[in-house]
Motif scaffolding. Structure first.
Motif, short mmCIF file in Angstrom:
data_model
loop_
_atom_site.label_atom_id
_atom_site.label_comp_id
_atom_site.label_asym_id
_atom_site.label_seq_id
_atom_site.Cartn_x
_atom_site.Cartn_y
_atom_site.Cartn_z
N MET A 24 15.25 -10.77 -7.22
CA MET A 24 14.60 -10.01 -9.01
C MET A 24 14.85 -8.57 -9.29
N SER A 25 13.61 -7.74 -8.22
CA SER A 25 13.26 -6.68 -8.26
C SER A 25 12.39 -6.31 -7.35
N GLY A 26 12.14 -5.17 -6.47
CA GLY A 26 10.69 -5.25 -5.55
C GLY A 26 9.98 -3.56 -5.29
N LYS A 27 9.56 -3.78 -4.71
CA LYS A 27 8.53 -1.69 -4.36
C LYS A 27 8.18 -1.93 -2.98
N ILE A 28 8.64 -0.35 -2.85
CA ILE A 28 7.74 0.02 -1.77
C ILE A 28 6.47 0.71 -2.21
N THR A 29 5.04 0.43 -1.67
CA THR A 29 3.96 0.92 -1.88
C THR A 29 3.47 1.87 0.10
N ILE A 30 2.88 3.08 -0.19
CA ILE A 30 2.87 4.11 1.28
C ILE A 30 0.87 4.01 0.75
N GLU A 31 0.22 3.99 2.02
CA GLU A 31 -0.92 3.86 1.95
C GLU A 31 -1.53 4.65 3.05
N GLY A 32 -2.01 5.94 3.09
CA GLY A 32 -2.34 6.59 4.51
C GLY A 32 -3.11 5.99 4.88
N TYR A 45 10.83 -9.93 -5.20
CA TYR A 45 10.59 -10.82 -6.32
C TYR A 45 11.42 -11.46 -5.58
N THR A 46 11.79 -12.86 -6.25
CA THR A 46 12.81 -13.99 -5.95
C THR A 46 12.57 -14.66 -6.89
N LEU A 47 13.76 -14.79 -7.75
CA LEU A 47 13.53 -16.53 -8.05
C LEU A 47 13.48 -17.66 -7.31
N THR A 81 6.89 -13.94 -4.73
CA THR A 81 6.91 -13.02 -4.10
C THR A 81 6.05 -12.50 -2.84
N HIS A 82 7.36 -11.43 -1.96
CA HIS A 82 7.21 -11.72 -0.83
C HIS A 82 6.38 -10.24 -0.29
N TYR A 83 5.67 -10.55 0.46
CA TYR A 83 5.19 -8.98 1.15
C TYR A 83 4.95 -8.26 2.79
#
Length: 187
Positions: A24-32, A45-47, A81-83
């Motif tokens: 459905m959608s997703g995101k990439i988060t970056i942490e130093g 995110y999947t159904l 939600t997959h991480y």
């Protein structure tokens, strides 16, 4: 001033059916973390009823290195939600496009012809400047899923927050799918 650019592709579907829906959608988060080492978290995110299990994904770190990341955790009822987490050390300062590409098979998206054959592309532009300190991307506090009702306005706020106090701005970008467009009335 610390600089970080986050580019997030969110696809909003006004389709007739969600029978073949996968991503459905997703995101990439970056942490130093330390020195030139960063942690990336890809959230997808999947159904849940699509019954799609992703045990691994491939993440491009933007410097010629690609890693296979295992699923760290997943959960949910209607939406799963997959991480996926990974760690990478860069060789030095620069701009790096960290990206993920995968099929998403959502059928009948009106502004993306043949949408079930298109892919979901996510990217986050990481700017490393060790002179000004290490930086992390903003956090999107709200899940990137919402259901639209045909002919009704949809308002979505991802709830972006930057713990380092950097200023944030939003830009609506055209989909990267072939022959797609942003609907004329979408802002």
């Amino acid at each position: 001033m610390k600089k970080i650019s986050t580019l997030l592709l969110i696809i909003i579907a006004f389709g007739k059916t969600v029978q073949s829906q996968d991503l459905m959608s997703g995101k990439i988060t970056i942490e130093g973390l330390t020195n030139l080492t960063y942690e990336a978290t890809v959230t997808l995110y999947t159904l849940t009823s699509a019954n799609v299990n992703r045990d691994t994904i491939i993440l491009d770190w933007g410097d010629g290195v690609r890693d296979t990341l295992p699923v760290a955790s997943k959960g949910g009822t209607d939406i799963t939600t997959h991480y996926f987490n990974g760690y990478h050390t860069y060789s030095g300062n620069g701009n790096y496009i960290i990206s993920f590409l995968d099929s998403f098979r959502i059928d009948s998206i009106l502004n993306i012809p043949n949408s079930n054959n298109e892919s979901l592309y996510l990217e986050n532009v990481l700017i490393i400047d060790t002179v000004n300190g290490y930086n992390s991307s903003p956090y999107l506090l709200n899940p990137l899923v919402d259901f639209a009702i045909k002919d009704e306005p949809l308002v979505f706020n991802p709830g972006a927050y930057d713990y380092e106090g950097d200023s944030l701005s939003y830009t609506l970008l055209p989909p990267t799918a072939t022959n797609s467009s942003i609907p004329a009335n979408m802002t």
